[in-house]
Design a protein around this motif. Structure first.
Motif, short mmCIF file in Angstrom:
data_model
loop_
_atom_site.label_atom_id
_atom_site.label_comp_id
_atom_site.label_asym_id
_atom_site.label_seq_id
_atom_site.Cartn_x
_atom_site.Cartn_y
_atom_site.Cartn_z
N LYS A 14 -4.75 26.07 76.39
CA LYS A 14 -4.25 25.21 77.46
C LYS A 14 -4.79 25.69 78.80
O LYS A 14 -4.96 26.89 79.01
N LYS A 15 -5.05 24.75 79.69
CA LYS A 15 -5.46 25.06 81.06
C LYS A 15 -4.37 24.55 82.00
O LYS A 15 -3.82 23.48 81.78
N SER A 16 -4.08 25.32 83.04
CA SER A 16 -3.11 24.86 84.03
C SER A 16 -3.45 25.43 85.39
O SER A 16 -4.18 26.41 85.51
N TYR A 26 -3.23 28.84 91.88
CA TYR A 26 -3.51 29.76 90.79
C TYR A 26 -3.98 28.97 89.58
O TYR A 26 -3.37 27.98 89.21
N ARG A 27 -5.05 29.45 88.95
CA ARG A 27 -5.59 28.82 87.75
C ARG A 27 -5.35 29.75 86.58
O ARG A 27 -5.69 30.92 86.64
N ARG A 28 -4.76 29.19 85.52
CA ARG A 28 -4.40 30.01 84.37
C ARG A 28 -4.87 29.36 83.08
O ARG A 28 -4.97 28.15 82.98
N LEU A 29 -5.12 30.22 82.12
CA LEU A 29 -5.47 29.79 80.77
C LEU A 29 -4.44 30.36 79.82
O LEU A 29 -4.01 31.50 79.98
N HIS A 38 -0.56 34.51 71.59
CA HIS A 38 -1.00 33.83 72.80
C HIS A 38 -0.92 34.75 74.00
O HIS A 38 -0.05 35.62 74.06
N LEU A 39 -1.80 34.51 74.96
CA LEU A 39 -1.88 35.34 76.16
C LEU A 39 -2.11 34.43 77.36
O LEU A 39 -2.92 33.50 77.29
N ASP A 40 -1.37 34.64 78.45
CA ASP A 40 -1.59 33.90 79.70
C ASP A 40 -2.53 34.73 80.57
O ASP A 40 -2.26 35.90 80.82
N VAL A 41 -3.60 34.10 81.05
CA VAL A 41 -4.63 34.80 81.81
C VAL A 41 -4.90 34.07 83.11
O VAL A 41 -5.15 32.86 83.11
N LYS A 42 -4.87 34.78 84.23
CA LYS A 42 -5.24 34.21 85.52
C LYS A 42 -6.75 34.35 85.68
O LYS A 42 -7.30 35.44 85.47
N LEU A 51 -14.57 25.97 81.51
CA LEU A 51 -13.93 25.99 80.20
C LEU A 51 -13.15 24.72 79.89
O LEU A 51 -12.61 24.09 80.79
N GLN A 52 -13.10 24.40 78.62
CA GLN A 52 -12.29 23.30 78.10
C GLN A 52 -11.42 23.86 76.97
O GLN A 52 -11.73 24.92 76.41
N VAL A 53 -10.36 23.15 76.62
CA VAL A 53 -9.53 23.56 75.50
C VAL A 53 -10.41 23.65 74.26
O VAL A 53 -11.21 22.76 73.99
N GLY A 54 -10.30 24.74 73.53
CA GLY A 54 -11.10 24.97 72.33
C GLY A 54 -12.29 25.88 72.56
O GLY A 54 -12.88 26.38 71.61
#
Length: 68
Positions: A14-16, A26-29, A38-42, A51-54
């Motif tokens: 997921k991208k947010s 803030y941009r997070r993956l 799962h890991l949240d990464v800034k 980047l795209q999902v996948g």
């Protein structure tokens, strides 16, 4: 969130982006690691835009995440 010492690899789940403090964007993956967790990464704007999902993401210990 991750620390800079961790090494990991996985795929973008997921991208947010958000204005958590009202002034900074803030941009997070959300990354699904190879072990299934799962890991949240800034990340910076350049990587977030590439980047795209996948897509695969890799981070070496002490380095920055990059497209893998």
């Amino acid at each position: 969130m991750t620390t800079n010492e961790n090494a990991w690899s996985g795929t973008v789940a997921k991208k947010s982006r958000a204005l958590f403090d009202g002034s900074n964007l803030y941009r997070r993956l959300k990354v699904r690691l190879d072990d299934g967790t799962h890991l949240d990464v800034k990340v910076d704007r350049k990587l977030w835009s590439q980047l795209q999902v996948g897509d695969r993401v890799v981070k070496a210990a002490g380095g920055q995440p990059h497209r893998g």
